[in-house]
Design a protein around this motif. Structure first.
Motif, PDB file in Angstrom:
ATOM      1  N   GLY A 181       0.803  -1.217   0.000  1.00 55.19           N
ATOM      2  CA  GLY A 181       0.000   0.000   0.000  1.00 55.19           C
ATOM      3  C   GLY A 181       0.837   1.268   0.000  1.00 55.19           C
ATOM      4  O   GLY A 181       0.308   2.358  -0.244  1.00 55.19           O
ATOM      5  N   MET A 202       0.114  -6.175  -2.048  1.00 55.29           N
ATOM      6  CA  MET A 202       0.060  -7.018  -0.842  1.00 55.29           C
ATOM      7  C   MET A 202      -0.767  -6.259   0.202  1.00 55.29           C
ATOM      8  O   MET A 202      -0.268  -5.836   1.243  1.00 55.29           O
ATOM      9  CB  MET A 202       1.478  -7.295  -0.347  1.00 55.29           C
ATOM     10  CG  MET A 202       1.549  -8.359   0.710  1.00 55.29           C
ATOM     11  SD  MET A 202       3.244  -8.632   1.220  1.00 55.29           S
ATOM     12  CE  MET A 202       3.048  -8.659   2.994  1.00 55.29           C
ATOM     13  N   ALA A 203      -2.029  -6.083  -0.115  1.00 53.21           N
ATOM     14  CA  ALA A 203      -2.981  -5.342   0.727  1.00 53.21           C
ATOM     15  C   ALA A 203      -4.356  -5.570   0.124  1.00 53.21           C
ATOM     16  O   ALA A 203      -4.465  -5.801  -1.086  1.00 53.21           O
ATOM     17  CB  ALA A 203      -2.665  -3.848   0.718  1.00 53.21           C
ATOM     18  N   VAL A 204      -5.375  -5.496   0.959  1.00 51.47           N
ATOM     19  CA  VAL A 204      -6.726  -5.576   0.401  1.00 51.47           C
ATOM     20  C   VAL A 204      -7.164  -4.211  -0.113  1.00 51.47           C
ATOM     21  O   VAL A 204      -7.823  -4.102  -1.140  1.00 51.47           O
ATOM     22  CB  VAL A 204      -7.733  -6.174   1.426  1.00 51.47           C
ATOM     23  CG1 VAL A 204      -7.958  -5.264   2.624  1.00 51.47           C
ATOM     24  CG2 VAL A 204      -9.050  -6.503   0.746  1.00 51.47           C
ATOM     25  N   GLY A 205      -6.777  -3.134   0.612  1.00 56.85           N
ATOM     26  CA  GLY A 205      -7.090  -1.775   0.161  1.00 56.85           C
ATOM     27  C   GLY A 205      -6.218  -1.446  -1.033  1.00 56.85           C
ATOM     28  O   GLY A 205      -5.087  -1.923  -1.130  1.00 56.85           O
ATOM     29  N   ARG A 209       0.276 -12.162   7.465  1.00 55.18           N
ATOM     30  CA  ARG A 209       1.206 -11.479   6.551  1.00 55.18           C
ATOM     31  C   ARG A 209       1.794 -12.476   5.546  1.00 55.18           C
ATOM     32  O   ARG A 209       1.987 -12.162   4.375  1.00 55.18           O
ATOM     33  CB  ARG A 209       2.301 -10.770   7.344  1.00 55.18           C
ATOM     34  CG  ARG A 209       1.843  -9.446   7.920  1.00 55.18           C
ATOM     35  CD  ARG A 209       1.694  -8.406   6.809  1.00 55.18           C
ATOM     36  NE  ARG A 209       0.790  -7.332   7.144  1.00 55.18           N
ATOM     37  CZ  ARG A 209       1.132  -6.230   7.791  1.00 55.18           C
ATOM     38  NH1 ARG A 209       2.364  -6.067   8.196  1.00 55.18           N
ATOM     39  NH2 ARG A 209       0.235  -5.304   8.022  1.00 55.18           N
TER      40      ARG A 209
HETATM   41  C1  8YV Z   1      -1.472  -3.642   4.571  1.00 57.24           C
HETATM   42  C2  8YV Z   1      -3.856  -2.808   4.695  1.00 57.24           C
HETATM   43  O1  8YV Z   1      -0.596  -4.253   5.426  1.00 57.24           O
HETATM   44  O2  8YV Z   1      -4.536  -4.646   3.403  1.00 57.24           O
HETATM   45  C3  8YV Z   1      -4.645  -3.442   3.611  1.00 57.24           C
HETATM   46  O3  8YV Z   1      -5.421  -2.726   2.954  1.00 57.24           O
HETATM   47  O4  8YV Z   1      -4.105  -1.723   5.071  1.00 57.24           O
HETATM   48  C4  8YV Z   1      -2.763  -3.583   5.338  1.00 57.24           C
HETATM   49  O5  8YV Z   1      -3.220  -4.877   5.548  1.00 57.24           O
HETATM   50  C5  8YV Z   1      -0.861  -2.338   4.178  1.00 57.24           C
HETATM   51  O6  8YV Z   1      -1.698  -1.629   3.330  1.00 57.24           O
HETATM   52  C6  8YV Z   1       0.483  -2.551   3.482  1.00 57.24           C
HETATM   53  O7  8YV Z   1       0.305  -3.080   2.186  1.00 57.24           O
END
Ligand code: 8YV
Length: 328
Positions: free
Chosen positions: A54, A75-78, A296
């Motif tokens: 992110g 590597m994030a859902v957002g 993670r």
């Molecule tokens: C991430 C997050 O670790 O997944 C998401 O949207 O906010 C966190 O889980 C962070 O964005 C780093 O990628």
């Protein structure tokens, strides 16, 4: 046959790097150097895939500098770090990591709610500072969580996980607000009742924010919304910085117009507004809501799966713009 080349923008688990090396020519940033936009573009140039987090912005400048890019695996859902329209226009597949972090992140929402309501970190600082010389009846008396009314803004997967924890674990009445109402079976499963945003803010004892960031959700909670909340309420933000107006929140906390807050995300992070740092009735954590070791690892593996599935097998996996690209 030559193998596709990929770049991994940040340090990740070595075993996931090795997995990717068995499919691709890989450049990594295992030193976790913070790359500027132009440095990231130079790093990703000539690569077919980019694994990013992110923190990396995928914008028109990067896309123009990396014409060989076919996929960016977040590597994030957002994915508010992605300019999705620009990615689609450049025919770059965008992927994220849904589902694997839902329960871990919902756990952390409760950790922040409990810590803020029951003044856990504030009282620990007091103890560590050697200020605990005697017990008193009102020492760090906070707000109850069990049996209270929980208001959830943003009722996606993580919001639903928080609702279940509240209803089943803490006997809470759960109300929620969302762009669209859940279907009745899901509402019943979460034991959650749909209300307007205003009713939620006025009636909830505690408010948890799990709404994705967009121009439309910017400052979902500002001075006007804080003024509607109960003076005993706790506000938790595990969504994104910018969903809350941090300056307005600091003022409301300072003036005890709400009791406390738990924040994992901030406007302009990793900077945290000094007004928040100065307050004792706010629990502050550095964007770690999904940070359990197993989760993670699952996020890194899912980002890797996305690269392998698309670049090796031509199949999008957890993609955000597959339909727009005519791939789904
Ligand atoms: C991430 C997050 O670790 O997944 C998401 O949207 O906010 C966190 O889980 C962070 O964005 C780093 O990628």
């Amino acid at each position: 046959m030559s193998r596709p080349a990929i770049a991994i923008a940040r340090a990740i688990f070595p075993q996931v790097v090795e997995r990717l090396q068995s499919h691709f020519d890989v450049v990594t940033n295992q030193q976790d150097t913070l790359l500027s936009g132009p440095e990231l573009a130079a790093f990703a140039r000539g690569k077919a895939g980019l694994l990013c987090t992110g923190s990396e912005r995928i914008d028109p400048a990067l896309l123009a500098a990396c014409p060989d890019l076919k996929i960016c695996a977040n590597m994030a859902v957002g994915y508010n770090n992605f300019d999705l329209d620009a990615m689609t226009a450049a025919r770059v597949l965008a992927t994220n990591t849904p589902d694997v972090l839902t329960e871990t992140t919902a756990d952390f929402g409760f950790a922040l709610l409990m810590a803020a309501a029951r003044r856990v970190t504030e009282s620990e600082h007091f103890l560590r500072a050697g200020q605990w010389t005697r017990w008193s009846y009102d020492m760090f008396a906070g707000q109850d969580v069990h049996g209270s009314t929980l208001g959830i803004i943003g009722m996606g997967r993580i919001g639903q996980g928080i609702a279940r924890r509240g209803a089943l674990g803490f006997g809470m009445r759960v109300i929620y607000h969302n762009r669209s109402r859940l279907d009745p079976a899901l509402e019943a499963d979460c034991q959650a009742q749909y209300v307007s945003k205003e009713e939620l803010l006025r009636t909830a004892d505690h408010v948890v924010l799990v709404v994705p960031y967009s121009a439309a959700s910017h400052h979902t909670i500002g001075a006007a919304e804080l003024a509607m909340m109960k003076p005993t309420a706790v506000l938790v933000n595990i969504a994104r910085g910018g969903i809350v107006d941090d300056v307005a929140l600091a003022q409301a906390l300072r003036e005890r117009r709400i009791a406390a807050a738990g924040l994992d995300v901030f406007e302009g992070e990793p900077q945290v507004h000094p007004d928040l740092l100065a307050l004792s009735n706010v629990v502050l954590t550095p964007h770690i809501a999904s940070a359990s070791v197993p989760t993670r690892l699952a996020m890194a593996n899912l980002a890797a799966d996305n690269l392998i599935d698309f670049l090796v097998h031509g199949r999008p996996r957890t993609a955000l713009n597959a339909q727009a690209l005519g791939l789904a």
